[in-house]
Scaffold this motif. Structure first.
Motif, short mmCIF file in Angstrom:
data_model
loop_
_atom_site.label_atom_id
_atom_site.label_comp_id
_atom_site.label_asym_id
_atom_site.label_seq_id
_atom_site.Cartn_x
_atom_site.Cartn_y
_atom_site.Cartn_z
N LYS A 1 -48.96 -5.69 -50.71
CA LYS A 1 -47.77 -6.11 -50.33
C LYS A 1 -47.79 -7.52 -49.83
N LYS B 1 -47.76 -9.48 -53.31
CA LYS B 1 -46.49 -9.41 -53.85
C LYS B 1 -45.71 -10.52 -53.09
N ILE B 2 -45.69 -10.60 -51.81
CA ILE B 2 -44.78 -11.38 -50.89
C ILE B 2 -45.23 -12.93 -51.29
N SER C 1 -44.00 -13.73 -54.93
CA SER C 1 -42.51 -13.90 -54.92
C SER C 1 -42.12 -15.53 -54.30
N LEU C 2 -42.77 -15.61 -53.20
CA LEU C 2 -42.86 -16.87 -52.65
C LEU C 2 -43.10 -18.19 -53.53
N LEU D 1 -42.98 -18.00 -56.78
CA LEU D 1 -42.09 -18.13 -57.81
C LEU D 1 -40.73 -18.69 -57.58
N ILE D 2 -40.29 -18.10 -56.33
CA ILE D 2 -38.99 -19.00 -55.94
C ILE D 2 -39.19 -20.32 -55.64
#
Length: 216
Positions: free
Chosen positions: A17, A20-21, A24-25, A27-28
Motif C-alpha cells: 500500500k 502504491k501511494i 502514485s505521488l 506519477l502525479i
C-alpha cells in the motif's frame, strides 16, 4: 496457518500500500512537471510568433509594395532621370521604412509624368507649313486664276492621310506629290475657294496625329 504467517502477510500488504501511494505521488509529480513544461513551451511559442508577426508588420508598416520598390530602383539607376529624383530614390531605398508611402508614391508619379511628357515632345517633332500659289492664264479674252494649296514638309518623312481647309468648308482636290512627304517636298492641291478666305489648314496624318496651320 499460524499467527506468525498472518502478521507477515499484513506487513507485506502494508508495504505494498505504501509503495502504491509513493508510486502514485511520483506519477502525479511527473505529470504536473510535464504539464508545466508544456505550458511554458506553448507560452514561448506564442511569444516567438508574436515577435515575428510584429517584425513583419514593422517591415510593411508604410505600405510600400515590392513593385514600388522596384520602380525606385529604376529611378535611381536611370541615367536620363533628373539628378535630384535619382538621388531621392536612392535615399528612399537606403531607409525604406523611414519615409511614408505618400512621399515615395509622389516621387514615382512625378517620374512617370516626366516620361510621358518626354514621349509627347518626341512625337510632336513633325512640322509642316502651307503656301497658296496662283496660276493666271487667259482663256479666250477672259483671265482665269487657278489657286493651288501646297502643303510643305519640314520633317524627314510625313505620312499624310488627308488635308482639310476651313474645317471642310473649302474644297481641295489632290493634284500631285509623293506620300510620305520628304523634307522640303510638298503635296499640291487644287483650291476651290477664294485664297483670301483661307483661315485654317489641317493635315491629318496616318498615325492619328493632326497638324493645324493658320495664316502667319
Amino acid at each position: 496457518m499460524n499467527l506468525f504467517n498472518y502478521n507477515k502477510l499484513d506487513k507485506i500488504e502494508g508495504i505494498m500500500k505504501i509503495y502504491k501511494i509513493i508510486l502514485s505521488l511520483c506519477l502525479i509529480s511527473v505529470l504536473a512537471g510535464c504539464d508545466k513544461k508544456m505550458t511554458a513551451t506553448k507560452e514561448d511559442t506564442e511569444q516567438v510568433t508574436t515577435t515575428t508577426t510584429e517584425q513583419v508588420e514593422t517591415e510593411q508598416s508604410n505600405g510600400i509594395t515590392e513593385e514600388e520598390i522596384a520602380k525606385l530602383h529604376i529611378i535611381a539607376e536611370d541615367p536620363n532621370a533628373l539628378p535630384a529624383a535619382a538621388k531621392l530614390a536612392a535615399s528612399y531605398l537606403e531607409n525604406i521604412n523611414g519615409y511614408t508611402a505618400e512621399e515615395i508614391r509622389e516621387l514615382i508619379a512625378e517620374y512617370d509624368a516626366s516620361q510621358i511628357v518626354e514621349e509627347d515632345t518626341t512625337s510632336d517633332n513633325v512640322s509642316m507649313e502651307y503656301r497658296i500659289d496662283t496660276n493666271s492664264q487667259y482663256i479666250g479674252n477672259q483671265l482665269v486664276n487657278t489657286h493651288y494649296l501646297n502643303v510643305l514638309s519640314l520633317s524627314d518623312s510625313v505620312d499624310v492621310d488627308r488635308v482639310e481647309v476651313n474645317r471642310g468648308n473649302c474644297n481641295v482636290q489632290f493634284r500631285n506629290g509623293s506620300n510620305p512627304v520628304g523634307y522640303g517636298e510638298a503635296l499640291k492641291f487644287l483650291l476651290n475657294c477664294d485664297p483670301h478666305n483661307v483661315r485654317e489648314v489641317k493635315v491629318y496624318l496616318k498615325d492619328g496625329r493632326e497638324l493645324l496651320m493658320t495664316p502667319q
